[in-house]
Design a protein around this motif. Structure first.
Motif, short mmCIF file in Angstrom:
data_model
loop_
_atom_site.label_atom_id
_atom_site.label_comp_id
_atom_site.label_asym_id
_atom_site.label_seq_id
_atom_site.Cartn_x
_atom_site.Cartn_y
_atom_site.Cartn_z
N LYS A 16 -29.88 20.16 12.85
CA LYS A 16 -28.74 19.95 13.75
C LYS A 16 -28.75 18.56 14.38
O LYS A 16 -27.71 17.95 14.56
CB LYS A 16 -28.73 21.01 14.86
CG LYS A 16 -28.24 22.37 14.44
CD LYS A 16 -28.35 23.36 15.59
CE LYS A 16 -27.55 22.89 16.79
NZ LYS A 16 -27.55 23.90 17.89
N ALA A 17 -29.93 18.07 14.72
CA ALA A 17 -30.03 16.78 15.39
C ALA A 17 -30.69 15.73 14.50
O ALA A 17 -31.03 14.65 14.97
CB ALA A 17 -30.82 16.91 16.69
N LEU A 18 -30.81 16.03 13.20
CA LEU A 18 -31.55 15.15 12.30
C LEU A 18 -30.66 14.60 11.19
O LEU A 18 -29.54 15.07 10.96
CB LEU A 18 -32.73 15.89 11.70
CG LEU A 18 -33.76 16.45 12.70
CD1 LEU A 18 -34.84 17.21 11.96
CD2 LEU A 18 -34.35 15.33 13.56
N GLU A 19 -31.20 13.60 10.49
CA GLU A 19 -30.47 12.96 9.39
C GLU A 19 -30.27 13.88 8.20
O GLU A 19 -29.43 13.61 7.33
CB GLU A 19 -31.22 11.70 8.93
CG GLU A 19 -31.27 10.58 9.95
CD GLU A 19 -32.38 10.74 10.98
OE1 GLU A 19 -33.09 11.78 10.94
OE2 GLU A 19 -32.55 9.84 11.82
N GLY A 20 -31.05 14.98 8.15
CA GLY A 20 -30.96 15.88 7.01
C GLY A 20 -29.58 16.42 6.77
O GLY A 20 -29.21 16.71 5.62
N GLN A 21 -28.77 16.58 7.82
CA GLN A 21 -27.41 17.09 7.65
C GLN A 21 -26.58 16.18 6.75
O GLN A 21 -25.75 16.65 5.96
CB GLN A 21 -26.72 17.24 9.00
CG GLN A 21 -26.59 15.98 9.82
CD GLN A 21 -26.01 16.24 11.21
OE1 GLN A 21 -24.83 16.51 11.35
NE2 GLN A 21 -26.86 16.16 12.23
N PHE A 22 -26.82 14.86 6.82
CA PHE A 22 -26.07 13.92 5.99
C PHE A 22 -26.54 13.97 4.54
O PHE A 22 -25.73 13.81 3.61
CB PHE A 22 -26.19 12.51 6.55
CG PHE A 22 -25.78 12.40 7.99
CD1 PHE A 22 -24.51 12.81 8.41
CD2 PHE A 22 -26.65 11.91 8.95
CE1 PHE A 22 -24.13 12.73 9.73
CE2 PHE A 22 -26.28 11.82 10.28
CZ PHE A 22 -25.02 12.23 10.67
N TYR A 23 -27.83 14.19 4.34
CA TYR A 23 -28.34 14.31 2.97
C TYR A 23 -27.82 15.59 2.31
O TYR A 23 -27.50 15.59 1.11
CB TYR A 23 -29.87 14.31 2.98
CG TYR A 23 -30.48 12.97 3.31
CD1 TYR A 23 -30.18 11.84 2.57
CD2 TYR A 23 -31.38 12.84 4.38
CE1 TYR A 23 -30.74 10.60 2.87
CE2 TYR A 23 -31.95 11.61 4.69
CZ TYR A 23 -31.62 10.50 3.94
OH TYR A 23 -32.17 9.27 4.25
N ILE A 24 -27.74 16.67 3.08
CA ILE A 24 -27.20 17.92 2.53
C ILE A 24 -25.76 17.71 2.05
O ILE A 24 -25.38 18.12 0.95
CB ILE A 24 -27.25 19.04 3.60
CG1 ILE A 24 -28.69 19.42 3.91
CG2 ILE A 24 -26.47 20.27 3.12
CD1 ILE A 24 -28.84 20.37 5.09
#
Length: 421
Positions: free
Chosen positions: A156-164
């Motif tokens: 939710k607060a990390l860059e991983g959302q953009f990679y997903i």
């Protein structure tokens, strides 16, 4: 694999890409980067800026020169590559420009996905009024799946959302190249004027008073949608500043709570054929506007414990508020325009709702909240904010009921679809 299954997968991935980051980007912005709220408003305006011209422009290209599915795939590949770079941005100004570029690629794909679905359903002798909503509902399922994945994986607060989002978009772009061809209607160009060759004939729809009013109210309803997207998660998260609510499930998993809204969409999408035939386009859109009034009004008096039922009902009402205008509006445009400008007309609809509407919702609401609904300690006055939004939706519904003239004929919509098939 049947064409309906293939379109269902396309719809799922189309909105999975959006759901992976749209609701949670505020958490990333404020908690991870700790950038300012005024700059965050500009981030949401990118949806509106890109929707002002890109859906119409790509619709023109698809109508006249390039296969829709090919253009659709290229745009998703470009969006995916841009989002792969986004986590490396370290200042809000650059972040704005990168996400604006990404939105220039993504926003037109929504209208193009509708055009692909309508074209292929008709080509295979399906009825779009009956068969499109069950396909589109899987787009909402994709949005929900992405929200849950982002929340439950701790992104939710990390860059991983953009990679997903990036990986899903690149996969969809490659998949779209395998879809049956949706060629431009070049035969329509033989005796066309210069405006016709450029696809500008779609703008003539504004000469029709009914269509002009429809597009005008699309702007106002698009603004209402942005109010929810911008402030919904911030509102629920703000309860964390109150000790009695700080450890509640609503505060800890606000994204999952908000996903009830998208779950509601999956139900109400399936009811659209019934409501359209029974009540007609005007009443369906009016119901949508009144649903926005109820949604905002419930949020004004809700809280994570004793008022949790208000939050849940508000999320359920969202499905009706969103679907009854956006999906029904798309079908209205589809059945009210000529075949040679259909993609362009869908682009215009997107321009009104996600273009001017998004800019209206993000800029004006931000100004009003900052100057009238923020207390001396810098805290947002949420109850007053939601009451103001409810009053806004009520005024729009009142004006629409009197200004938009449309006589409902229960057989007319079905007849139009059959004729176009």
């Amino acid at each position: 694999m049947s064409i309906k299954v293939r379109l269902t997968l396309m719809s799922f991935l189309q909105f999975f890409v959006w759901g992976a980051w749209m609701i949670t980007i505020g958490v990333y912005w404020f908690q991870n980067k700790q950038w300012s709220g005024s700059e965050f408003g500009a981030i949401f305006s990118t949806l509106g800026i890109s929707s002002l011209f890109m859906p119409a422009l790509t619709g023109i290209i698809a109508d006249k020169w390039i296969n829709v599915e090919f253009l659709y795939g290229i745009l998703h590949l470009l969006f995916g590559c841009t989002f792969l770079y986004l986590p490396h941005v370290q200042d809000p100004q650059t972040f704005f420009w990168v996400i604006l570029l990404a939105m220039l690629f993504y926003m037109p794909t929504i209208a193009l996905s509708n055009s692909i679905a309508y074209t292929l359903l008709k080509k295979h002798q399906y009825n779009i009024i009956k068969d499109f909503p069950p396909i589109r509902v899987w787009g909402t399922v994709g949005f929900i799946a992405a929200m849950w994945l982002t929340d439950l994986t701790g992104n939710k607060a990390l860059e991983g959302q953009f990679y997903i989002a990036a990986i899903a978009s690149i996969g969809l772009g490659l998949y779209s190249f395998s879809l049956p061809p949706c060629p431009p209607l070049k035969s329509k160009l033989e005796n066309a004027s210069l405006g016709g060759r450029l696809g500008l004939n779609a703008f003539k729809l504004f000469r029709n008073p009914k269509m002009a009013l429809f597009f005008a109210f699309s702007i106002f309803l698009g603004g209402a949608l942005q109010l929810t997207n911008m402030y919904g998660d911030a509102y629920l998260s703000d309860f964390g500043n109150i000790p009695a609510y700080a450890n509640s499930f609503v505060v800890r998993h606000s994204t999952i709570i908000l996903s009830i809204s998208q779950i509601s969409e999956t139900v109400f999408i399936l009811t659209i054929p019934f409501f359209l035939r029974r009540f007609g386009i005007k009443q369906v859109m009016l119901i949508s506007m009144l649903a926005w009034v109820l949604r905002f009004g419930l949020l004004a008096y809700a809280d994570p414990i004793s008022g949790l039922w208000m939050i849940i009902i508000s999320c359920i009402v969202y499905g009706m508020a969103f679907d009854f205008f956006n999906i029904s509006g798309s079908l209205f445009v589809e059945t009210s325009t000529d075949a040679n400008i259909r993609s362009s007309a869908q682009g215009l609809f997107m321009m009104m709702t996600n273009g001017f509407g998004a800019i209206l919702g993000s800029s004006i609401s931000g100004y009003v909240i900052e100057h009238y609904f923020t207390n001396t300690e810098g805290q947002m006055m949420w109850q007053e904010i939601w009451i103001c939004f409810a009053a806004y939706a009520l005024v729009i519904a009142f004006l629409f009921s009197f200004l938009f003239k449309h006589k409902h004929d229960p057989s007319a919509l079905e007849d139009i679809v059959e004729a176009k098939n």
